[in-house]
Structures are given as structure tokens and as C-alpha cells.
Write an enzyme that holds these catalytic residues in place. Structure first.
Site, mmCIF file in Angstrom:
data_model
loop_
_atom_site.group_PDB
_atom_site.id
_atom_site.type_symbol
_atom_site.label_atom_id
_atom_site.label_comp_id
_atom_site.label_asym_id
_atom_site.label_seq_id
_atom_site.Cartn_x
_atom_site.Cartn_y
_atom_site.Cartn_z
ATOM 1 N N HIS A 60 0.802 -1.215 0.000
ATOM 2 C CA HIS A 60 0.000 0.000 0.000
ATOM 3 C C HIS A 60 0.840 1.273 0.000
ATOM 4 O O HIS A 60 0.278 2.376 0.029
ATOM 5 C CB HIS A 60 -0.928 0.021 1.215
ATOM 6 C CG HIS A 60 -0.216 0.226 2.516
ATOM 7 N ND1 HIS A 60 0.677 -0.678 3.015
ATOM 8 C CD2 HIS A 60 -0.256 1.253 3.392
ATOM 9 C CE1 HIS A 60 1.153 -0.232 4.154
ATOM 10 N NE2 HIS A 60 0.603 0.934 4.413
ATOM 11 N N CYS A 188 3.504 -0.838 10.935
ATOM 12 C CA CYS A 188 2.822 -0.540 9.685
ATOM 13 C C CYS A 188 3.824 0.159 8.780
ATOM 14 O O CYS A 188 5.025 -0.060 8.911
ATOM 15 C CB CYS A 188 1.568 0.302 9.925
ATOM 16 S SG CYS A 188 1.914 1.900 10.693
#
Length: 637
Positions: A60, A188
Site C-alpha cells: 500500500h 505498519c
């Protein structure tokens, strides 16, 4: 003197300031200068020329470094790390040279919206503080590859004294309270996410002033250390220094601390049930469909295509029954993962409960022992849920205590040995009979009330069940349905719940057909398919609740559908609901009995019709203003 570098739009859409982005890390500017784009296209282009320095494992986000030293992050959607790369297709490799405007990735806007996440594409210069004297850009509609902004780069920038990854890891570990204060760590695209035993032991000020650390956040039960593009390298360095953390199965589920003691306890109880059941629901739902299809194939009306005594029927039936028969093993493993215990130990305890001899004794209520005139008997725990969830919790607590009192050289054998012996004994002697009796009693009472009250129970449950979904409280009902099916082979409650899913799907279908907005159509049709397959959350959170009248329209339809189901005394013989669960309305013990199937057909048709018409006439039009995004509760989950 400064150099000017043009920054190009990574995707077609509307350019917005970072301050408008719905993420505190980016909107506050702590990650650096940049802009966001609300995308209308799905092709992602390089905003600058340079080298691909980073591709996120979850696909992403990408990092690009220019010849002038700018470190540019392209971040597709917000919180999309949790989608594990499904909406993204990366077109380049690390260390590849790219030109500004070159296609580097593709993203599925529909998939991200289905997950109820923002689709904003971010372009951020993460080393702005060191490299830039200024940054200009203009908001407005652009095509991918159009010039959007200008970065003013310092002609000569003295390299900042920087810690190595190992040195930075040492500082971070020390200032989050030391190794003994760390329960778990994940990361993340920009942050180290620590689960700490006591966040008060962390030193925010020291970490905020450490070179290599951008900021500190406390959110969602996590202690977040914002690193930026180099987060993977720092994570690897931290984990290398914490070998015990790598080898352990830490409980990284935040505990709800909001509200009063009763609210916290209730929310966390639902959270444990949810975490234990959610990985299992798909399997038992699939098993229910298989059982229903088998019942369909044995219908005399269809010529009895399959005999119940045939080898094929018995074999396939065993496949479907396995998930229910060994449910304590599945639930035990899942509950231990949720609680941070040893899933193998919990699975063994579940296997003990379903051991053939124990099952045989349980079927005959064989006496274990007697105290006075009171007999302690074996019970059949196949198909059971609640006793195993408590057993997993006891195993977690006992296992943790044994870790403290047993010498390390005895842990490997004696910790699981003692845990299995003690928890298994407590379960079959005390907690199992009590919980199983209560669970069966509650399930039977609910079934009796629904059947005896008929249309009243159907109307009330049908009209309000999906309200429970908003707050996540429906997870408290799911085990009761499973308990009903396990105990009696059917669930009248589930038949009513099924039609509520159909109604919300019909409501969102009306929106998709009536709307002239392309994004509303695509989201609506996708949510409709999900709802008709038994998952209403995309419909509820994506559209129906954001246009409150649409949700209410669905409730009206499900109220009428529940009324019909109750009036006809419809019941289900499997777990799966909504339209895809049609086969669960066939009675496997009496295939010729189509009462429940007819109730399903009539209630579904009426629920779809009512929900669709009410939504079309009253619930939605394109001039309505969409309400604020509604998010699922953090707990239970």
C-alpha cells in the site's frame, strides 16, 4: 540558493491539503510536506523521478529517492496496511529507476471502500525538515502526472548526525520501559506499534527528541513510535534485540478501558467471544451450507438424487459435521490466540473434550464420581462453545502463573502438562456442566419464546437485530445460535436473523439502482452482494447508516420479514443466513418437510420488496447529504 523540483500528481482526482487528510500523523505535517489526492482513477504514477527505495510488504506504499536526496512516500489509502495487499498491484521493483509520471502501481478503489477505509492517495516528502526551505502546491482537480507542487530544496544540506538502526533500537527499547515492559510489537508503513504492559513507564520526551523518531502516539491500546520510511529497518533491529519476543505468542489485543467497570467487563467479554468465534464462523457456515445441499439432494420432490445411506452421502456429511463435532478444538485454538495463550495447549484440551471415549460416556451421562448423593457425570461437549472459551482463559492464566514459578528448564514439559491436567479436570467436573447447562437452557428458552410467540417475536427481533450489529453486540448472539443448532439441530432465531440480512441488502440495492453517482453504484452493488451472502457490515457502514433513512428502510423490511417467519414458525437447520443460506432451510431429518423453506421464500421476497420500495420512495435520493462516516466499534472485535 535553492533548487526547485516539481512534484507531480500520483493519480487523477482532487488535490487536497494534508491538513484535510483524516489521519493525525499526516494531517499534522509530522511526516513532512506534501498533499493528498482524493482519487477518481486507479493508476498510480511516480510523483518524482528517482529510485524505488521501499515497497511495503502490504503493497500500500512505496518510497522514492530523488537524485537531490528527497525521500518521497506514496501512500495509497489510509489504514490500508490491514488489507494485506489485496487492493494493490505493484508495477515496479525495489532499486528500479523511475521517471516522474511513470505508472508504478494500481489500486482498487472499490476494494478499499468495501473495507470502509479512506481512499486518499498521499504524496509526502518525509525528510522535508532536512531538505526543504519551502513547498508550494495548488488544490484542484488534476490528471495523474500533472504538475501539482514545487519543492524548494536546499542547495547544500549538512548531513544530520544520525543513529544507526541498532543504536536507535537500543534507545527505543530503553525508553518504552525496557524489554520486560514489552508484550508485543508490530509495525505498519510508518510506525512501530508496541503493546506495553505499562505505558506510564515509557519516556515520550526522550523518544520525541531522538533523531530518527518523528513522534509518539498513544492510540488503540498501542504505544506508537513514528519512524517514517525506515520503519522496517528499525523494526528488524528492535526484533533482533528481543529474541524472546520473536519466539513468543504475545497477546496484542488492546483491552477496552472506557466506561464504568460493568461496561468494560461486558465489552471485553464480548470481545473475547468475538475473537474466539469470528475465525470459526466461516467454517461452520460453510459446513451448514454443505448439510443443506445434502438435504436438498435427498428431497423426494427432486427424485431423491442421493440416498442417506450411500457412501457418498455419509462421506460428505462427515466433512460437514467435522467442524461442529470438533468445535471445541477450533474454538479453543482461536480463543487462545485471542487471549495470548498457548493455542496448542488449548486445542489439546478441546481434543480431550471430543475424545471418543469421553463422548461415549457423555452420551450416556456416565458417572465420574459421587459426593454424598450428588453424582458428577460426563457430558457430551461436541458442538459446544462456551465451556471451551472459559477453558482457554483458564489455560492462559494458569500457563502465565506457571511461567513465573517453574524453573526455565521445566517449562517445556511441565507447563503444558500441568495446564492440560488441571484445566481439563476443572472443565469436565465443574465449569463444563454448569456452562453447558446454562447455554443449552438459554438457547432452548430463546427457541421456545420465538416459536411460542410466533409473529410477535419475529417482528421484534426482525426489526431490531441489525441494530445490534452497529454496536458489535450481535457477536453475543452468534454462539447462542450455534448452541441451538448443536443442541436441537435447528434455530428459529437464526431464521429471523437471516431475513434481516436480506433486508439490508435490498435497501442498499435500491440505492445502487436509483443513484446516478458511479461511486455510489459500485459500492452499493458490492455491498448488496455481501449482504445477500450473509455479511451486512459493508452495506451498513458503507451506505445504509450514513444515509440513516436507508438503514431504517431495511429495518422496516426485516420487521415484516421477521413477522412472516415467526407467523409460519420457520426455522433453520444450518448456520449460514441470508439468500446464500437457502439450503439451511431444508430439514435434513425430514427432507419432505418444506415448511421452513416456504417461510424463507415468502419472508425473503416480502422483505426485499418492502425494503426496496421504502428505500426508493422515502429512504434515498442523490440530493441527500451523506452523514459522517460510521466506524465499527474498536471493541468488541
Amino acid at each position: 540558493m535553492t533548487n526547485k523540483i516539481s512534484i507531480y500528481a500520483p493519480v487523477s482526482g482532487d488535490v487536497i491539503a494534508l491538513s484535510k487528510v483524516k489521519d493525525d500523523v499526516f494531517s499534522s505535517g509530522m511526516m513532512g510536506e506534501g498533499f493528498g489526492v482524493e482519487p477518481s482513477g486507479e493508476e498510480i504514477k511516480a510523483p518524482v523521478s528517482g529510485t524505488i527505495t521501499m515497497i511495503a510488504e502490504s503493497k500500500h506504499a512505496l518510497g522514492i529517492k530523488t537524485a537531490d536526496g528527497l525521500e518521497v512516500l506514496v501512500h495509497m489509502g489510509l489504514d490500508t496496511v490491514q488489507l494485506h495487499g489485496e487492493p494493490f498491484d505493484i508495477l515496479v521493483e525495489e532499486n528500479a529507476q523511475v521517471e516522474a509520471g511513470q505508472a508504478i502501481a494500481k489500486m482498487s478503489i472499490e476494494s478499499i471502500k468495501m473495507a470502509n477505509l479512506p481512499t486518499t492517495v498521499l504524496t509526502v516528502i518525509t525528510n522535508s525538515q532536512d531538505m526543504l526551505t519551502g513547498f508550494d502546491f495548488e488544490e484542484g482537480t488534476v490528471n495523474g502526472g500533472d504538475a501539482v507542487g514545487t519543492a524548494y530544496v536546499k542547495e547544500q544540506t549538512a548531513a544530520k548526525t544520525k543513529l544507526s538502526y541498532d543504536e536507535l533500537a537500543d534507545v527505543i527499547i530503553k525508553n518504552v520501559g525496557g524489554e520486560e515492559n514489552i508484550k508485543g510489537l508490530i509495525h505498519c508503513i510508518t510506525r512501530l506499534r508496541f503493546y506495553l504492559k505499562d505505558e506510564a513507564k515509557a519516556n515520550d520526551d526522550v523518544l520525541k527528541n531522538t533523531k530518527g523518531v518523528i513522534d509518539i502516539l498513544h492510540a488503540g491500546g498501542q504505544y506508537q513510535v513514528v519512524i517514517g520510511n525506515e520503519v522496517v529497518d528499525v523494526y528488524d533491529a528492535v526484533m533482533k534485540k528481543l529474541p524472546k519476543l520473536q519466539d513468543s505468542d504475545m497477546d496484542t489485543t488492546p483491552v477496552d478501558q472506557s466506561g464504568n467497570a460493568f461496561q468494560r467487563g461486558f465489552n471485553n467479554l464480548i470481545g473475547i467471544i468475538t475473537g474466539s468465534m469470528s475465525p470459526v464462523v466461516g467454517v461452520i457456515a460453510a459446513s451448514g451450507i454443505i448439510k443443506g445441499i445434502l438435504a436438498l439432494l435427498t428431497l423426494p420432490q427432486l427424485g431423491s438424487l442421493l440416498s442417506t445411506t450411500s457412501t457418498l452421502y455419509i462421506t460428505v456429511s462427515a466433512m460437514a459435521d467435522a467442524s461442529f463435532y470438533f468445535l471445541p478444538v477450533l474454538v479453543g485454538y482461536s480463543a487462545a490466540k485471542r487471549l495470548g495463550g498457548d493455542p496448542i495447549v488449548a486445542a489439546v484440551i478441546g481434543a480431550f473434550l471430543t475424545y471418543p471415549q469421553i463422548v461415549a460416556w457423555g452420551g450416556k451421562y456416565h458417572t465420574m464420581f459421587a459426593i454424598g448423593g450428588f453424582k458428577f457425570q460426563f457430558l457430551n461437549y461436541t458442538y459446544s462453545i462456551f465451556p471451551m472459551i472459559l477453558a482457554a482463559w483458564m489455560a492462559k492464566k494458569l500457563g502465565d502463573w506457571l511461567k513465573k514459578v517453574l524453573p526455565s528448564y521445566l517449562q517445556m514439559i511441565f507447563n503444558p502438562m500441568i495446564t492440560i491436567l488441571v484445566v481439563s479436570t476443572i472443565t469436565i467436573v465443574i465449569t463444563g456442566p454448569v456452562i453447558q447447562g446454562l447455554a443449552n437452557g438459554i438457547a432452548d428458552v430463546i427457541n421456545m419464546l420465538v416459536k411460542s410467540s410466533g409473529w410477535i417475536g419475529g417482528l421484534i427481533i426482525g426489526a431490531f437485530y441489525q441494530v445490534l450489529v452497529i454496536f458489535g453486540l450481535h457477536w453475543g448472539v452468534v454462539p447462542l445460535v450455534a448452541q441451538q443448532i448443536a443442541g436441537s439441530g435447528q434455530s428459529a432465531l437464526n431464521a429471523i436473523i437471516s431475513v434481516t440480512m436480506v433486508s439490508q441488502g435490498a435497501a442498499v440495492l435500491a440505492v445502487a439502482i436509483k443513484s446516478k453517482k458511479s461511486d455510489m453504484k459500485s459500492l452499493g452493488f458490492a455491498a448488496m452482494i455481501s449482504a445477500f451472502c450473509g455479511v451486512t457490515e459493508p452495506a451498513i457502514y458503507g451506505i445504509n447508516l450514513r444515509y440513516r433513512k436507508v438503514f431504517v428502510s431495511g429495518l422496516i423490511g426485516s420487521g415484516v420479514g421477521g413477522f412472516i417467519t415467526g407467523l409460519m414458525h420457520g426455522t433453520m437447520y444450518g448456520f449460514t443466513g441470508s439468500l446464500i443460506g437457502f439450503s439451511s432451510f431444508f430439514n435434513p431429518k425430514n427432507p419432505a418437510d418444506l415448511t421452513s423453506f416456504y417461510a424463507f421464500l415468502l419472508s425473503s421476497v416480502v422483505a426485499i420488496t418492502v425494503s426496496f420500495i421504502v428505500t426508493w420512495v422515502w429512504g434515498y435520493n442523490d440530493e441527500m447529504e451523506m452523514g459522517k462516516k460510521v466506524t465499527k466499534k474498536a471493541t468488541p472485535k
